[in-house]
Design an enzyme around this catalytic site. Structure first.
Site, PDB file in Angstrom:
ATOM      1  N   ILE A 137       0.824  -1.209   0.000  1.00 56.34           N
ATOM      2  CA  ILE A 137       0.000   0.000   0.000  1.00 56.34           C
ATOM      3  C   ILE A 137       0.855   1.254   0.000  1.00 56.34           C
ATOM      4  O   ILE A 137       0.335   2.359  -0.078  1.00 56.34           O
ATOM      5  CB  ILE A 137      -0.977   0.037   1.201  1.00 56.34           C
ATOM      6  CG1 ILE A 137      -0.235  -0.256   2.510  1.00 56.34           C
ATOM      7  CG2 ILE A 137      -2.126  -0.942   0.988  1.00 56.34           C
ATOM      8  CD1 ILE A 137      -1.099  -0.111   3.745  1.00 56.34           C
ATOM      9  N   GLY A 138       2.152   1.064   0.045  1.00 53.82           N
ATOM     10  CA  GLY A 138       2.999   2.244   0.024  1.00 53.82           C
ATOM     11  C   GLY A 138       4.465   1.852  -0.041  1.00 53.82           C
ATOM     12  O   GLY A 138       4.832   0.744   0.355  1.00 53.82           O
ATOM     13  N   VAL A 139       5.253   2.764  -0.554  1.00 52.41           N
ATOM     14  CA  VAL A 139       6.690   2.523  -0.597  1.00 52.41           C
ATOM     15  C   VAL A 139       7.357   3.784  -0.107  1.00 52.41           C
ATOM     16  O   VAL A 139       6.983   4.883  -0.501  1.00 52.41           O
ATOM     17  CB  VAL A 139       7.148   2.230  -2.044  1.00 52.41           C
ATOM     18  CG1 VAL A 139       8.647   1.958  -2.067  1.00 52.41           C
ATOM     19  CG2 VAL A 139       6.387   1.051  -2.609  1.00 52.41           C
ATOM     20  N   GLY A 191      11.194   5.473   1.829  1.00 49.46           N
ATOM     21  CA  GLY A 191      12.630   5.303   1.930  1.00 49.46           C
ATOM     22  C   GLY A 191      12.999   4.122   2.808  1.00 49.46           C
ATOM     23  O   GLY A 191      14.015   3.469   2.602  1.00 49.46           O
ATOM     24  N   VAL A 241       5.418  -0.908   2.439  1.00 46.16           N
ATOM     25  CA  VAL A 241       4.356  -1.019   3.438  1.00 46.16           C
ATOM     26  C   VAL A 241       3.255  -1.913   2.870  1.00 46.16           C
ATOM     27  O   VAL A 241       2.758  -1.679   1.775  1.00 46.16           O
ATOM     28  CB  VAL A 241       3.764   0.359   3.800  1.00 46.16           C
ATOM     29  CG1 VAL A 241       2.751   0.219   4.926  1.00 46.16           C
ATOM     30  CG2 VAL A 241       4.867   1.322   4.206  1.00 46.16           C
ATOM     31  N   LYS A 267       5.207  -2.464   7.870  1.00 47.07           N
ATOM     32  CA  LYS A 267       6.263  -1.700   7.206  1.00 47.07           C
ATOM     33  C   LYS A 267       7.546  -2.511   7.311  1.00 47.07           C
ATOM     34  O   LYS A 267       8.067  -2.718   8.408  1.00 47.07           O
ATOM     35  CB  LYS A 267       6.387  -0.357   7.943  1.00 47.07           C
ATOM     36  CG  LYS A 267       7.295   0.643   7.320  1.00 47.07           C
ATOM     37  CD  LYS A 267       6.997   2.003   7.960  1.00 47.07           C
ATOM     38  CE  LYS A 267       8.201   2.911   7.948  1.00 47.07           C
ATOM     39  NZ  LYS A 267       7.948   4.158   8.663  1.00 47.07           N
ATOM     40  N   ASP A 314       9.191  15.304  10.161  1.00 49.38           N
ATOM     41  CA  ASP A 314       8.824  14.966   8.785  1.00 49.38           C
ATOM     42  C   ASP A 314       7.319  15.116   8.602  1.00 49.38           C
ATOM     43  O   ASP A 314       6.634  14.207   8.149  1.00 49.38           O
ATOM     44  CB  ASP A 314       9.295  13.547   8.449  1.00 49.38           C
ATOM     45  CG  ASP A 314       9.343  13.330   6.931  1.00 49.38           C
ATOM     46  OD1 ASP A 314       9.277  14.322   6.183  1.00 49.38           O
ATOM     47  OD2 ASP A 314       9.429  12.166   6.508  1.00 49.38           O
TER      48      ASP A 314
END
Ligand code: NAG
Ligand code: NAG
Ligand code: NAG
Ligand code: NAG
Ligand code: NAG
Ligand code: NAG
Ligand code: NAG
Length: 839
Positions: free
Chosen positions: A508-510, A512, A516, A530, A626
């Site tokens: 569902i996500g990439v 650094g 994920v 993650k 962040d």
């Protein structure tokens, strides 16, 4: 004198066994296990002579993937000794458990305290849930009584395992909750194995293994006895509301000393205050008019009960002077009972006996009577000192268990050592590169190169949760310092299964750090997994930081860390799953319908709350470092939670004003003061949040290299519009017409303040939060123009953003966005470098 009574042939003691008790009248009983838990609280609470520990203490393990620590005002809790416990509760949205390590096997009291109140969106009065141990269902379909008075449920359990796991399972859409828990060892002989059943008449064996639920505990004819005055922290009610006032009685109080005898009751069976008071039948001169004294109780139909009669002849002047009959419902439990016949040779001997009744009254009533003996030549008399009614066979239905994390041996230092070596080497490479590019700087890349060579014990708010020293040190319970939810180590195989062997389809996500995955645990809980990429520069340090920080943080607006895995060189973090993805995804670059202005402001308020908590919720403030729209996640109700603490730093010590550190963060959001001077304060987060606010209103990426030069950087570009008072010109066209001008003006001012050049000129997160709430208020106080659907029809004109093609920009993580370096200043490139390399 005792033997004299034997000659009386009258006494027909039927069904009355002299229980052989191993009574002792020694020192006060000290329970081996004595867990007193003040749930949902961060502080210990004194109740009488006892102290209830906050549930983040080390003594218990709280296993919950979703729990909320709730509290209410003390003055909304009915006054009582326990009021302080009822001020807080822990609310669970999913099956969750408390685990207690047992020092002793055998009988224990387990007391559950419930007091329902309203907290945020939770109304505990409508909670519906089940509570079970590994062996018995204690409560099923339970909803606390709605009369806003606390309830205590007491169980007497024979615990045969080394761990007692109390599992709370919300039913339907509901939640479960608990205010306080007691788990206390009691003497093994408190309940013996044998009892007499009255219907049918038989001896009943097997009480020792049974669980019981206390239904009633009465100090007959006496005062209420509170936990502090009882030898086993029980409470005893008066008999007022149960006594059927059908006959003449009197209450008696004994001032003398009770004669505890070996073989009779002990001080632990009931306190003196129970045995030295009683209700007595008043002797009638006319035999025909004598009647029973009766107490009536509401019970569950068709259940079995253990009824314990506490008796002590505190009225007779001589032996063999008191005879009476005992009934349970219409069954005779004893006839012509003579307490002095028990052979103790003295009066005022505390004594009890147990009767078992299989309740058959369809109305759900249970009655207990004491009546005069029908013997000739004896006084019309009778006495009762105390009564306990305990439900048997409480366990129906199936138990559910949420197991606590298994304790595992770790070989972390070695594994981490090798990862660290890789990290350190990479860090040196980065360092050289950076030094070449920024000769005049002495970057404090200490945070990457100063990687400690061993996995040192981490301590958070005084609770160490990862220990080392020797390779075999077993994991200590990982609990948070704030609200006490356990974060725990999850076996790699579990995660493998949950992600379908890290199926690419589940990504569902990439970022650094790595990929994920969406995953579903065996109990159906959705989580985000993650998985650290070993080559990632967001290495072991960030991994540690994140575990350290997140496991200590529990807040409605922060994404919770559920667990982690470091088996087989893995660095895996498991979070609660956020159904609706990132805020960024809802703003641009996807087909998701536009969020209304109100919703957007609410999301910003939520995120601001999370950040405000980070900045102010602890002795040392935590700087996120962040803040960006990709790190603000939305749950199924579009409630915002701040995520990704990989870069977080705790704030300056009191005698410093900032933390010096290598520049990290995401390009486009970076506080200029921070990357110019490497001066990190909580105001750096405020700056980044200001950029997020612009993204929210303009719905375009913070850096868009495809745009004309002056438009590339959102913060620079939008600030110019805001300074000219023309922010309305660049508002997301899909919602532009729905925003009330006052609301927009306030919002613009807030953004401008957040983006102030110097940190000192920026508001605190608390001020930002307050301003956003005001923005929302200004929007809502006017006529309703928030109907976005109708607005969408009207504004078919292409938005400015569309004209310049920002929607074509990929929404992949910034680190993957192709950025044209030629259009950037050196500073920009530096930050970009730190961004791609650092993350
Ligand atoms: C859950 O909540 C929804 C909406 O509040 C309701 O329609 C549904 O019937 C509820 N389901 C159960 C099992 O209570
Ligand atoms: C608890 O139950 C076990 C059997 O399950 C029995 O052997 C033991 O005596 C019981 N302990 C007490 C204190 O009743
Ligand atoms: C309970 O104890 C307190 C003091 O510890 C005493 O004042 C009170 O009278 C006691 N109550 C009973 C019912 O024994
Ligand atoms: C029983 O009734 C009498 C007279 O009606 C009353 O004075 C007494 O207080 C009652 N006792 C109880 C325990 O209710
Ligand atoms: C019972 O009888 C005695 C004398 O026989 C008398 O003194 C007493 O008052 C009577 N008690 C009652 C309750 O009637
Ligand atoms: C007392 O109650 C029992 C059971 O209901 C009954 O059999 C007995 O006759 C009663 N005794 C008197 C004196 O009313
Ligand atoms: C209660 O449980 C015991 C065993 O635990 C069983 O023998 C008995 O039949 C049960 N009684 C009822 C009324 O269910």
């Amino acid at each position: 004198m005792g033997t004299a009574t034997n000659e009386r042939k009258l006494a027909v003691v039927f069904l009355w066994s002299i229980s052989v008790l191993s009574g002792t009248c020694n020192a006060e009983f000290t329970p081996a296990d004595n867990y007193l838990i003040n749930c949902g609280s961060t502080v210990d609470a004194s109740v009488g002579r006892r102290v209830f520990e906050a549930d983040n203490s080390k003594s218990t393990i709280l296993t919950s993937h979703q729990s909320v620590a709730a509290n209410t005002f003390l003055d909304s809790v009915p006054a009582s000794d326990y009021a302080v416990l009822y001020q807080t509760a822990r609310i669970f949205g999913v099956p969750s458990s408390y685990s207690f390590k047992m020092k002793s096997r055998g009988r224990h009291f387990v007391r559950l305290h419930f007091f329902s109140f309203k907290y945020q969106s939770y109304d505990l009065a409508v909670a519906k849930f089940k509570v079970s141990t590994q062996d018995a269902v204690l409560l099923d379909n339970f909803t606390p009584p709605s009369n806003s008075s606390p309830v205590v449920r007491e169980y007497s359990l024979n615990i045969t395992r080394g761990m007692l796991i109390l599992t709370f399972v919300p039913l339907g859409n509901s939640t479960s909750f608990i205010n306080a828990i007691e788990v206390i060892s009691v003497p093994d002989d408190l309940i013996l194995d044998l009892g007499q059943s009255v219907n049918p008449i038989r001896q009943y064996a097997g009480l020792a293994a049974q669980p019981f639920q206390t239904f009633y505990r009465i100090n007959v004819g006496g005062r209420k006895v509170t936990a502090d005055n009882d030898t086993l922290w029980r409470s005893w009610d008066t008999d007022q509301s149960f006594f059927l006032n059908s006959t003449t009685t009197q209450t008696v109080t004994y001032e003398g000393k009770l004669n505890y005898q070996r073989g009779a009751a002990t001080e632990e069976d009931a306190p003196d205050s129970v045995y030295n008071t009683a209700r007595r039948l008043v002797a009638q001169n006319n035999t025909a008019s004598a009647s029973n004294m009766t107490w009536q109780f509401n019970v569950d139909r068709r259940a079995s009960y253990l009824i314990r009669f506490h008796l002590c002849d505190i009225v007779s002047k001589a032996m063999a002077a008191l005879y009476f009959d005992v009934y349970v419902d219409r069954w005779s439990a004893a006839e012509d009972l003579d307490l002095s016949e028990k052979g103790f040779g003295t009066l005022a001997v505390p004594y009890y006996t147990d009767v078992i009744l299989e309740s058959s009254d369809p109305s759900g009533k249970l009655s207990v009577s004491i009546g005069p003996s029908s013997l000739n030549n004896v006084a019309q008399d009778g006495i009762l000192n105390g009564l306990e009614i305990m439900k048997m066979n409480i366990s129906t239905g199936t138990v559910e268990i949420v197991q606590p994390p298994p304790s595992q041996k770790r070989e972390l230092p070695i594994i981490l050592g090798s990862i660290l070596a890789v990290c350190a080497a990479t860090a040196v490479a980065i360092l050289c590169f950076v030094l070449r590019r920024k000769k005049n700087k002495k970057p404090q890349t200490a945070s990457t190169s100063r990687t400690s060579s061993a996995w040192t014990p981490l301590t958070l708010n005084g609770i160490s949760f990862l220990s080392t020293g020797t390779r075999t040190t077993s994991r200590t319970t990982l609990t948070s310092g704030t609200n006490g939810d356990a974060t725990y180590q999850i076996p790699f195989v579990v995660l493998q299964e949950a992600t379908n062997h890290f199926d690419e389809q589940m990504i569902i996500g990439v970022g650094g750090f790595g990929k994920v995955y969406k995953a579903v645990l065996q109990d159906g809980t959705k989580v985000a997994v993650k998985r650290g990429n070993h080559k990632s520069h967001q290495g072991i340090k960030e991994f540690r930081t994140e575990i350290e920080l997140l496991s200590g943080l529990r807040h409605r607006h922060l994404v919770s860390l559920i667990g982690y895995c470091n088996e087989h060189n893995e660095m895996i973090l498991v979070y609660e799953y956020m159904e609706k993805g990132t805020l960024k995804g809802h703003l641009y670059g996807s087909d998701i319908p536009a969020l209304s202005w109100k919703k957007r402001v609410e999301i910003c308020i939520g995120a601001a709350r999370g950040l405000h908590y980070l900045h102010t919720g602890f002795a040392k403030s935590i700087i996120h470092r962040d803040v960006k729209s990709a790190n603000i996640l939305l749950d199924e109700n579009l409630m915002a939670k701040v995520s990704d603490f990989g870069l977080s730093k705790t704030g300056p010590e009191l005698d410093q004003t900032h933390v010096s550190t290598a520049v990290k963060g995401s390009f486009g959001y970076l506080d200029p003061e921070y990357y110019r001077r490497q001066k990190l304060t909580d105001k750096s987060d405020v700056y980044s949040f200001g950029v997020v606010l612009l993204e929210v209103i303009c719905a375009r990426p913070v850096i868009d290299p495809s745009l004309p030069r002056e438009m590339i950087n959102l913060a620079e570009w939008a600030s110019k519009w805001q300074k000219r008072g023309e922010l309305d010109q660049i508002v997301d066209q899909r919602i532009a017409g729905t925003i009330r001008p006052e609301s927009l003006r306030k919002y613009g001012e807030t953004v401008e303040k957040c983006l102030a050049e110097y940190g000192v000129d920026r508001p605190t997160m608390g001020d930002v939060l307050w301003n956003l709430e005001f923005v929302l208020q200004l929007q809502e106080s006017g006529p309703d123009i928030t109907n976005i659907d109708s607005m969408n029809q009207i504004s078919e004109l292409p938005s400015e953003a569309r004209r310049v093609g920002s929607l074509e920009i990929s929404t992949a993580d910034e680190s993957h966005t192709n950025i044209n370096y030629s259009q950037m200043s050196t500073n920009d490139a530096f930050s970009q470098l730190m961004n791609t390399e650092g993350r």
